[in-house]
Enzyme design. Structure first.
Site, PDB file in Angstrom:
ATOM      1  N   ASP A 125      -3.962   1.254  -4.734  1.00 53.68           N
ATOM      2  CA  ASP A 125      -3.269   2.131  -3.781  1.00 53.68           C
ATOM      3  C   ASP A 125      -3.184   3.547  -4.361  1.00 53.68           C
ATOM      4  O   ASP A 125      -2.751   3.712  -5.510  1.00 53.68           O
ATOM      5  CB  ASP A 125      -1.858   1.588  -3.507  1.00 53.68           C
ATOM      6  CG  ASP A 125      -1.914   0.236  -2.797  1.00 53.68           C
ATOM      7  OD1 ASP A 125      -2.903  -0.010  -2.072  1.00 53.68           O
ATOM      8  OD2 ASP A 125      -0.988  -0.579  -2.980  1.00 53.68           O
ATOM      9  N   GLU A 200     -13.677  -5.900  -0.772  1.00 53.61           N
ATOM     10  CA  GLU A 200     -13.501  -5.736   0.684  1.00 53.61           C
ATOM     11  C   GLU A 200     -13.431  -4.242   1.055  1.00 53.61           C
ATOM     12  O   GLU A 200     -14.087  -3.781   1.978  1.00 53.61           O
ATOM     13  CB  GLU A 200     -12.201  -6.405   1.155  1.00 53.61           C
ATOM     14  CG  GLU A 200     -12.364  -7.812   1.652  1.00 53.61           C
ATOM     15  CD  GLU A 200     -11.943  -8.831   0.601  1.00 53.61           C
ATOM     16  OE1 GLU A 200     -11.600  -8.423  -0.527  1.00 53.61           O
ATOM     17  OE2 GLU A 200     -12.001 -10.040   0.903  1.00 53.61           O
TER      18      GLU A 200
END
Ligand SMILES: C[S@@+](CC[C@H](N)C(=O)[O-])C[C@H]1O[C@@H](n2cnc3c(N)ncnc32)[C@H](O)[C@@H]1O
Length: 261
Positions: A125, A200
């Site tokens: 993040d 992903e």
């Protein structure tokens, strides 16, 4: 990250062969859990587990851990790993992988010094607001934890789509006096790298044509020695080259732009 609903849930508690819910209890005992002395590589913030499942299938002699904070991600990850091993290896077991529920904040309560050999930080993040800089997983406080739990061959492999996180991290690695190598500002510039395992997020962002930034930080004494001798060898080799070859390649770094995972 969007997660599926509650249908068809398999309890995490019932999956002790693949899931670790209380990692602090295993501090100093991870090799015992795997039942061998193979190196342990961990992905911090594994998300849905595409990368770590694929790595476990590609490298049977490495022990893998995928850590995330959320049960639903562990559930999705465990399904993914089991399906991959069943389809590709016809195996009902995933012998070299555990998915760990944990917060990176507590890493040193889960691992003894030197218990890990490699840390993957994939699309962590970015926490773009500067008031949240301390939460970025490449903040110097985290780097100092990583140094502590990595062994003499220890390395951190970091990739991200976020330019601001990458810039921040370059400074943070440098301020922590960590040697960096294989830095790339556009990992897939010549098409998707077949030799690297995609996450992903990487599949999504590189599919949209966004550059992926990547670097490796060399932490352990043996890893540093090996890296320095490889660089010295490459420099020596380039000195011995014919002048016209040198001119053609003078802008290239002495190490590869990136290495296989
Ligand atoms: C942006 S996603 C990336 C997922 C995956 N690595 C990928 O590249 O597709 C970041 C993941 O890190 C996890 N995460 C963030 N902070 C964490 C922390 N302190 N401890 C454990 N996991 C964390 C989040 O739950 C999320 O699944």
């Amino acid at each position: 990250m969007r997660l599926r609903g509650k249908k068809n849930r398999v309890s995490l508690e019932s999956q002790t062969d693949l899931v670790v819910l209380e990692p602090k209890k295993l501090k100093g005992k991870w090799h015992e859990l795997f039942g061998n002395d193979n190196p342990i590589h961990i992905e911090l913030g594994m998300g849905k587990g595409q990368f770590i499942s694929r790595m476990s299938a590609n490298h049977p002699h490495i022990n893998y851990l995928g850590m995330d904070m959320f049960d639903e991600l562990l559930r999705i990850g465990s399904r993914k790993a089991r399906t991959l091993w069943k389809e590709e290896k016809n195996s009902d077991e995933v012998p070299n992988l555990f998915l760990v529920r944990g917060n990176v904040e507590h890493l040193e309560e889960m691992f003894e010094p030197g218990e890990l050999e490699r840390i993957y930080l994939n699309f962590s993040d970015p926490w773009p607001k500067s008031k949240h800089a301390k939460r970025r997983l490449t903040y110097h406080r985290f780097l100092s934890m990583y140094k502590n739990v990595l062994n003499e061959r220890g390395e951190i492999h970091f990739k991200t789509d976020s330019l601001s996180l990458f810039e921040f991290s370059l400074n943070s690695f440098s301020d922590s006096q960590l040697q960096m190598k294989n830095i790339s500002l556009d990992l897939h510039r010549n098409g998707l790298r077949e030799d690297l395992v995609l996450t992903e997020y990487e599949t999504k962002f590189s599919g949209q044509g966004m550059p992926i930034y990547r670097l490796e930080a060399v932490i352990g004494s043996e890893a540093i020695r090996e890296h320095r001798s490889r660089v010295a060898e490459a420099m020596e080799k380039s000195k011995r080259r014919a002048p016209d070859e040198d001119a053609a390649e003078k802008d290239e770094p002495v190490t590869e732009a990136s290495s296989e995972e």
